[in-house]
Design a protein around this motif. Structure first.
Motif, PDB file in Angstrom:
ATOM      1  N   LYS A  43      96.318   3.313  32.686  1.00  0.00           N
ATOM      2  CA  LYS A  43      95.661   4.388  33.431  1.00  0.00           C
ATOM      3  C   LYS A  43      95.737   4.112  34.937  1.00  0.00           C
ATOM      4  O   LYS A  43      96.038   5.012  35.732  1.00  0.00           O
ATOM      5  CB  LYS A  43      94.203   4.495  32.981  1.00  0.00           C
ATOM      6  N   ASN A  44      95.492   2.875  35.332  1.00  0.00           N
ATOM      7  CA  ASN A  44      95.549   2.516  36.747  1.00  0.00           C
ATOM      8  C   ASN A  44      96.976   2.628  37.271  1.00  0.00           C
ATOM      9  O   ASN A  44      97.194   3.103  38.394  1.00  0.00           O
ATOM     10  CB  ASN A  44      95.020   1.102  36.957  1.00  0.00           C
ATOM     11  N   MET A  45      97.965   2.210  36.476  1.00  0.00           N
ATOM     12  CA  MET A  45      99.356   2.323  36.905  1.00  0.00           C
ATOM     13  C   MET A  45      99.744   3.783  37.111  1.00  0.00           C
ATOM     14  O   MET A  45     100.444   4.115  38.073  1.00  0.00           O
ATOM     15  CB  MET A  45     100.277   1.673  35.872  1.00  0.00           C
ATOM     16  N   ALA A  46      99.285   4.662  36.235  1.00  0.00           N
ATOM     17  CA  ALA A  46      99.590   6.088  36.375  1.00  0.00           C
ATOM     18  C   ALA A  46      98.947   6.643  37.651  1.00  0.00           C
ATOM     19  O   ALA A  46      99.570   7.413  38.386  1.00  0.00           O
ATOM     20  CB  ALA A  46      99.102   6.858  35.157  1.00  0.00           C
ATOM     21  N   ARG A  47      97.717   6.215  37.932  1.00  0.00           N
ATOM     22  CA  ARG A  47      97.027   6.665  39.147  1.00  0.00           C
ATOM     23  C   ARG A  47      97.779   6.210  40.392  1.00  0.00           C
ATOM     24  O   ARG A  47      98.021   7.001  41.323  1.00  0.00           O
ATOM     25  CB  ARG A  47      95.597   6.108  39.163  1.00  0.00           C
ATOM     26  N   LEU A  48      98.178   4.953  40.407  1.00  0.00           N
ATOM     27  CA  LEU A  48      98.909   4.427  41.562  1.00  0.00           C
ATOM     28  C   LEU A  48     100.269   5.097  41.709  1.00  0.00           C
ATOM     29  O   LEU A  48     100.717   5.361  42.830  1.00  0.00           O
ATOM     30  CB  LEU A  48      99.073   2.916  41.430  1.00  0.00           C
ATOM     31  N   ARG A  49     100.933   5.382  40.592  1.00  0.00           N
ATOM     32  CA  ARG A  49     102.235   6.065  40.649  1.00  0.00           C
ATOM     33  C   ARG A  49     102.081   7.448  41.262  1.00  0.00           C
ATOM     34  O   ARG A  49     102.888   7.863  42.099  1.00  0.00           O
ATOM     35  CB  ARG A  49     102.833   6.181  39.243  1.00  0.00           C
ATOM     36  N   GLU A  50     101.033   8.179  40.856  1.00  0.00           N
ATOM     37  CA  GLU A  50     100.794   9.515  41.423  1.00  0.00           C
ATOM     38  C   GLU A  50     100.534   9.436  42.919  1.00  0.00           C
ATOM     39  O   GLU A  50     101.046  10.257  43.690  1.00  0.00           O
ATOM     40  CB  GLU A  50      99.618  10.182  40.715  1.00  0.00           C
ATOM     41  N   LEU A  51      99.753   8.443  43.353  1.00  0.00           N
ATOM     42  CA  LEU A  51      99.486   8.280  44.783  1.00  0.00           C
ATOM     43  C   LEU A  51     100.769   7.974  45.550  1.00  0.00           C
ATOM     44  O   LEU A  51     101.018   8.530  46.626  1.00  0.00           O
ATOM     45  CB  LEU A  51      98.470   7.159  45.007  1.00  0.00           C
ATOM     46  N   ARG A  52     101.607   7.077  44.992  1.00  0.00           N
ATOM     47  CA  ARG A  52     102.858   6.727  45.657  1.00  0.00           C
ATOM     48  C   ARG A  52     103.776   7.929  45.752  1.00  0.00           C
ATOM     49  O   ARG A  52     104.375   8.194  46.799  1.00  0.00           O
ATOM     50  CB  ARG A  52     103.557   5.595  44.895  1.00  0.00           C
ATOM     51  N   GLN A  53     103.889   8.696  44.671  1.00  0.00           N
ATOM     52  CA  GLN A  53     104.761   9.867  44.684  1.00  0.00           C
ATOM     53  C   GLN A  53     104.259  10.917  45.671  1.00  0.00           C
ATOM     54  O   GLN A  53     105.058  11.549  46.373  1.00  0.00           O
ATOM     55  CB  GLN A  53     104.881  10.458  43.282  1.00  0.00           C
ATOM     56  N   ALA A  54     102.947  11.085  45.763  1.00  0.00           N
ATOM     57  CA  ALA A  54     102.389  12.042  46.725  1.00  0.00           C
ATOM     58  C   ALA A  54     102.680  11.582  48.155  1.00  0.00           C
ATOM     59  O   ALA A  54     103.045  12.387  49.020  1.00  0.00           O
ATOM     60  CB  ALA A  54     100.891  12.191  46.515  1.00  0.00           C
ATOM     61  N   ARG A  55     102.537  10.276  48.400  1.00  0.00           N
ATOM     62  CA  ARG A  55     102.821   9.743  49.736  1.00  0.00           C
ATOM     63  C   ARG A  55     104.299   9.912  50.079  1.00  0.00           C
ATOM     64  O   ARG A  55     104.642  10.315  51.194  1.00  0.00           O
ATOM     65  CB  ARG A  55     102.423   8.270  49.804  1.00  0.00           C
ATOM     66  N   GLU A  56     105.183   9.625  49.116  1.00  0.00           N
ATOM     67  CA  GLU A  56     106.618   9.782  49.363  1.00  0.00           C
ATOM     68  C   GLU A  56     106.978  11.243  49.619  1.00  0.00           C
ATOM     69  O   GLU A  56     107.808  11.537  50.480  1.00  0.00           O
ATOM     70  CB  GLU A  56     107.415   9.233  48.183  1.00  0.00           C
ATOM     71  N   ALA A  57     106.350  12.168  48.909  1.00  0.00           N
ATOM     72  CA  ALA A  57     106.615  13.591  49.123  1.00  0.00           C
ATOM     73  C   ALA A  57     106.138  14.015  50.505  1.00  0.00           C
ATOM     74  O   ALA A  57     106.825  14.772  51.214  1.00  0.00           O
ATOM     75  CB  ALA A  57     105.937  14.424  48.046  1.00  0.00           C
ATOM     76  N   ALA A  58     104.980  13.522  50.922  1.00  0.00           N
ATOM     77  CA  ALA A  58     104.462  13.858  52.257  1.00  0.00           C
ATOM     78  C   ALA A  58     105.379  13.278  53.332  1.00  0.00           C
ATOM     79  O   ALA A  58     105.662  13.943  54.345  1.00  0.00           O
ATOM     80  CB  ALA A  58     103.043  13.324  52.417  1.00  0.00           C
ATOM     81  N   ASP A  59     105.860  12.067  53.128  1.00  0.00           N
ATOM     82  CA  ASP A  59     106.780  11.462  54.102  1.00  0.00           C
ATOM     83  C   ASP A  59     108.083  12.254  54.174  1.00  0.00           C
ATOM     84  O   ASP A  59     108.623  12.472  55.267  1.00  0.00           O
ATOM     85  CB  ASP A  59     107.083  10.013  53.724  1.00  0.00           C
ATOM     86  N   ALA A  60     108.598  12.696  53.039  1.00  0.00           N
ATOM     87  CA  ALA A  60     109.846  13.465  53.023  1.00  0.00           C
ATOM     88  C   ALA A  60     109.655  14.798  53.733  1.00  0.00           C
ATOM     89  O   ALA A  60     110.533  15.251  54.484  1.00  0.00           O
ATOM     90  CB  ALA A  60     110.307  13.685  51.593  1.00  0.00           C
ATOM     91  N   THR A  61     108.510  15.442  53.525  1.00  0.00           N
ATOM     92  CA  THR A  61     108.219  16.710  54.189  1.00  0.00           C
ATOM     93  C   THR A  61     108.121  16.508  55.696  1.00  0.00           C
ATOM     94  O   THR A  61     108.642  17.311  56.473  1.00  0.00           O
ATOM     95  CB  THR A  61     106.902  17.303  53.651  1.00  0.00           C
ATOM     96  N   LEU A  62     107.474  15.434  56.105  1.00  0.00           N
ATOM     97  CA  LEU A  62     107.342  15.136  57.536  1.00  0.00           C
ATOM     98  C   LEU A  62     108.713  14.873  58.151  1.00  0.00           C
ATOM     99  O   LEU A  62     109.015  15.393  59.229  1.00  0.00           O
ATOM    100  CB  LEU A  62     106.427  13.926  57.738  1.00  0.00           C
ATOM    101  N   GLN A  63     109.537  14.110  57.484  1.00  0.00           N
ATOM    102  CA  GLN A  63     110.872  13.820  58.000  1.00  0.00           C
ATOM    103  C   GLN A  63     111.717  15.088  58.106  1.00  0.00           C
ATOM    104  O   GLN A  63     112.492  15.255  59.045  1.00  0.00           O
ATOM    105  CB  GLN A  63     111.585  12.797  57.111  1.00  0.00           C
ATOM    106  N   ALA A  64     111.559  15.991  57.142  1.00  0.00           N
ATOM    107  CA  ALA A  64     112.328  17.235  57.161  1.00  0.00           C
ATOM    108  C   ALA A  64     111.858  18.148  58.293  1.00  0.00           C
ATOM    109  O   ALA A  64     112.651  18.926  58.839  1.00  0.00           O
ATOM    110  CB  ALA A  64     112.198  17.946  55.825  1.00  0.00           C
ATOM    111  N   SER A  65     110.580  18.080  58.653  1.00  0.00           N
ATOM    112  CA  SER A  65     110.058  18.968  59.693  1.00  0.00           C
ATOM    113  C   SER A  65     110.365  18.455  61.101  1.00  0.00           C
ATOM    114  O   SER A  65     110.308  19.222  62.063  1.00  0.00           O
ATOM    115  CB  SER A  65     108.554  19.151  59.525  1.00  0.00           C
ATOM    116  N   LEU A  66     110.684  17.181  61.246  1.00  0.00           N
ATOM    117  CA  LEU A  66     110.992  16.634  62.566  1.00  0.00           C
ATOM    118  C   LEU A  66     112.402  17.045  62.972  1.00  0.00           C
ATOM    119  O   LEU A  66     113.283  17.189  62.131  1.00  0.00           O
ATOM    120  CB  LEU A  66     110.901  15.104  62.538  1.00  0.00           C
ATOM    121  N   PRO A  67     112.628  17.244  64.270  1.00  0.00           N
ATOM    122  CA  PRO A  67     113.990  17.571  64.716  1.00  0.00           C
ATOM    123  C   PRO A  67     114.902  16.357  64.514  1.00  0.00           C
ATOM    124  O   PRO A  67     114.452  15.219  64.507  1.00  0.00           O
ATOM    125  CB  PRO A  67     113.818  17.896  66.195  1.00  0.00           C
TER     126      PRO A  67
END
Length: 80
Positions: A43-67
């Motif tokens: 259960k804890n591994m699944a929670r941490l995986r979801e947090l990591r994936q959300a962080r990676e998605a936010a980082d990818a979105t930020l990188q895409a929005s930067l010139p």
């Protein structure tokens, strides 16, 4: 020749039976504890995986929005 014909079990056999019963109970409890701990870990591994994936998605979105970065121009070497 004196043969025992009593129906009562010996104290040793009663003690052995009690030890076996307690060992079986403790073994079953240990298995339940191990299964619960494994479920908690999953259960804890699944929670941490979801947090990591959300962080990676936010980082990818930020990188895409930067010139796009402007490449630096190479400086010419000074004549020697």
């Amino acid at each position: 020749m004196s043969a025992r014909k009593s129906a009562e079990p010996s104290p040793e056999s009663v003690a052995r039976t009690n030890r076996q019963r307690l060992a079986a109970q403790e073994g079953a409890q240990a298995m339940l504890d191990a299964e619960k701990q494994a479920a908690d870990v999953r259960k804890n591994m699944a929670r941490l995986r979801e947090l990591r994936q959300a962080r990676e998605a936010a980082d990818a979105t930020l990188q895409a929005s930067l010139p796009a970065p402007i490449p630096a121009k190479r400086k010419k070497k000074a004549p020697q």
